[in-house]
Design a protein around this motif. Structure first.
Motif, PDB file in Angstrom:
ATOM      1  N   GLY A 131       0.792  -1.222   0.000  1.00 49.35           N
ATOM      2  CA  GLY A 131       0.000   0.000   0.000  1.00 49.35           C
ATOM      3  C   GLY A 131       0.828   1.278   0.000  1.00 49.35           C
ATOM      4  N   GLU A 140      -3.385  10.340   3.694  1.00 47.71           N
ATOM      5  CA  GLU A 140      -4.782   9.940   3.476  1.00 47.71           C
ATOM      6  C   GLU A 140      -5.383  10.869   2.427  1.00 47.71           C
ATOM      7  OE1 GLU A 140      -6.631   7.399   4.559  1.00 47.71           O
ATOM      8  OE2 GLU A 140      -4.874   6.603   5.593  1.00 47.71           O
ATOM      9  N   ASP A 143      -8.127   9.837   0.378  1.00 49.81           N
ATOM     10  CA  ASP A 143      -9.555   9.567   0.220  1.00 49.81           C
ATOM     11  C   ASP A 143     -10.190   9.367   1.592  1.00 49.81           C
ATOM     12  OD1 ASP A 143      -9.109   9.401  -2.585  1.00 49.81           O
ATOM     13  OD2 ASP A 143      -8.483   7.310  -2.325  1.00 49.81           O
ATOM     14  N   ASN A 144     -11.441   9.686   1.680  1.00 50.54           N
ATOM     15  CA  ASN A 144     -12.216   9.368   2.875  1.00 50.54           C
ATOM     16  C   ASN A 144     -12.977   8.080   2.581  1.00 50.54           C
ATOM     17  OD1 ASN A 144     -11.411  11.484   4.458  1.00 50.54           O
ATOM     18  ND2 ASN A 144     -13.049  12.849   3.737  1.00 50.54           N
ATOM     19  N   LYS A 145     -12.240   6.978   2.607  1.00 48.45           N
ATOM     20  CA  LYS A 145     -12.847   5.681   2.318  1.00 48.45           C
ATOM     21  C   LYS A 145     -13.541   5.158   3.556  1.00 48.45           C
ATOM     22  CE  LYS A 145      -9.416   4.516  -1.154  1.00 48.45           C
ATOM     23  NZ  LYS A 145      -8.346   3.619  -1.560  1.00 48.45           N
ATOM     24  N   ASN A 146     -14.638   4.450   3.333  1.00 52.12           N
ATOM     25  CA  ASN A 146     -15.405   3.875   4.423  1.00 52.12           C
ATOM     26  C   ASN A 146     -15.099   2.377   4.471  1.00 52.12           C
ATOM     27  OD1 ASN A 146     -17.212   3.409   6.435  1.00 52.12           O
ATOM     28  ND2 ASN A 146     -19.045   3.703   5.179  1.00 52.12           N
ATOM     29  N   PHE A 147     -14.138   1.990   5.305  1.00 53.68           N
ATOM     30  CA  PHE A 147     -13.723   0.596   5.395  1.00 53.68           C
ATOM     31  C   PHE A 147     -14.667  -0.197   6.299  1.00 53.68           C
ATOM     32  CE2 PHE A 147      -9.702   2.706   4.380  1.00 53.68           C
ATOM     33  CZ  PHE A 147      -9.203   1.879   3.392  1.00 53.68           C
ATOM     34  N   LEU A 148     -15.048  -1.375   5.873  1.00 53.80           N
ATOM     35  CA  LEU A 148     -15.773  -2.309   6.734  1.00 53.80           C
ATOM     36  C   LEU A 148     -14.764  -3.121   7.552  1.00 53.80           C
ATOM     37  CD1 LEU A 148     -18.534  -3.548   4.268  1.00 53.80           C
ATOM     38  CD2 LEU A 148     -18.694  -1.797   6.054  1.00 53.80           C
ATOM     39  N   HIS A 149     -13.619  -3.383   6.951  1.00 57.10           N
ATOM     40  CA  HIS A 149     -12.509  -4.044   7.648  1.00 57.10           C
ATOM     41  C   HIS A 149     -11.223  -3.484   7.065  1.00 57.10           C
ATOM     42  CE1 HIS A 149      -9.904  -7.057   9.416  1.00 57.10           C
ATOM     43  NE2 HIS A 149      -9.383  -7.263   8.208  1.00 57.10           N
ATOM     44  N   ARG A 150     -10.296  -3.131   7.931  1.00 56.93           N
ATOM     45  CA  ARG A 150      -9.023  -2.600   7.457  1.00 56.93           C
ATOM     46  C   ARG A 150      -7.903  -3.476   8.016  1.00 56.93           C
ATOM     47  NH1 ARG A 150      -7.322   3.624   6.791  1.00 56.93           N
ATOM     48  NH2 ARG A 150      -5.453   3.200   5.584  1.00 56.93           N
ATOM     49  N   SER A 210      -2.381  -2.355   7.088  1.00 55.04           N
ATOM     50  CA  SER A 210      -2.028  -1.165   7.857  1.00 55.04           C
ATOM     51  C   SER A 210      -1.478  -0.088   6.944  1.00 55.04           C
ATOM     52  CB  SER A 210      -0.995  -1.523   8.916  1.00 55.04           C
ATOM     53  OG  SER A 210      -0.689  -0.385   9.676  1.00 55.04           O
TER      54      SER A 210
END
Length: 150
Positions: A54, A77, A79-86, A89
């Motif tokens: 990454g 950072e 983007d303001n990504k909406n992670f369900l699981h990250r 790292s």
């Protein structure tokens, strides 16, 4: 558990570098990010592989000063990504490696999500062992000086 080296500091002189190295090993053992491998390619060549999934080359800085190799990563950072699981790292990090004398960084590159750092030990000619020729007789231009006791 972290060991306190203070009692050893008080009773020893000239071992500063050793205690600093032990403290560094203990401190870095507690920090597991990012994971890395160190391999010996031959007697004088080494490779450090650091898992940097990454990260791009622009987000990573590698510096060498005296006998310390410092690797820093700063993830911006965007983007303001909406992670369900990250699970990957993307945090900032700083990792240092203590290099032995005469070990230099020969290059670094990204390959398959790994930062590869090639190192090589180059001992200067003046420090390499050399064979001294032993002659069979004393040189003829040497004269003995007599000294008289007073």
């Amino acid at each position: 558990m972290r060991y306190d080296w203070t009692p050893l500091w008080r009773s020893s002189i000239g071992f500063d570098h050793l205690f600093d190295a032990l403290d560094e090993v203990q401190r870095t053992a507690e920090e597991a990010y990012p994971p890395y491998n160190i391999e010996r390619l031959d007697e004088n060549r080494f490779r450090i592989s650091v898992a940097l999934a990454g990260f791009t080359p622009d987000e990573v800085a590698l510096t060498s000063e005296q006998n310390v190799l410092t690797l820093e990563g700063r993830k911006a950072e965007k983007d303001n990504k909406n992670f369900l699981h990250r699970g990957i790292s993307a945090r900032n990090f700083k990792r240092q490696f203590t290099l032995a004398d005469h070990v230099d960084v020969k290059g670094a590159y990204f390959e398959n999500g790994l930062l590869i750092i090639d190192l090589q030990r180059e001992i200067p000619e003046a420090m390499k062992p050399r064979r001294i020729e032993i002659n069979g007789t004393a040189p003829s231009n040497v004269t003995q000086i007599e000294s008289k006791a007073a």
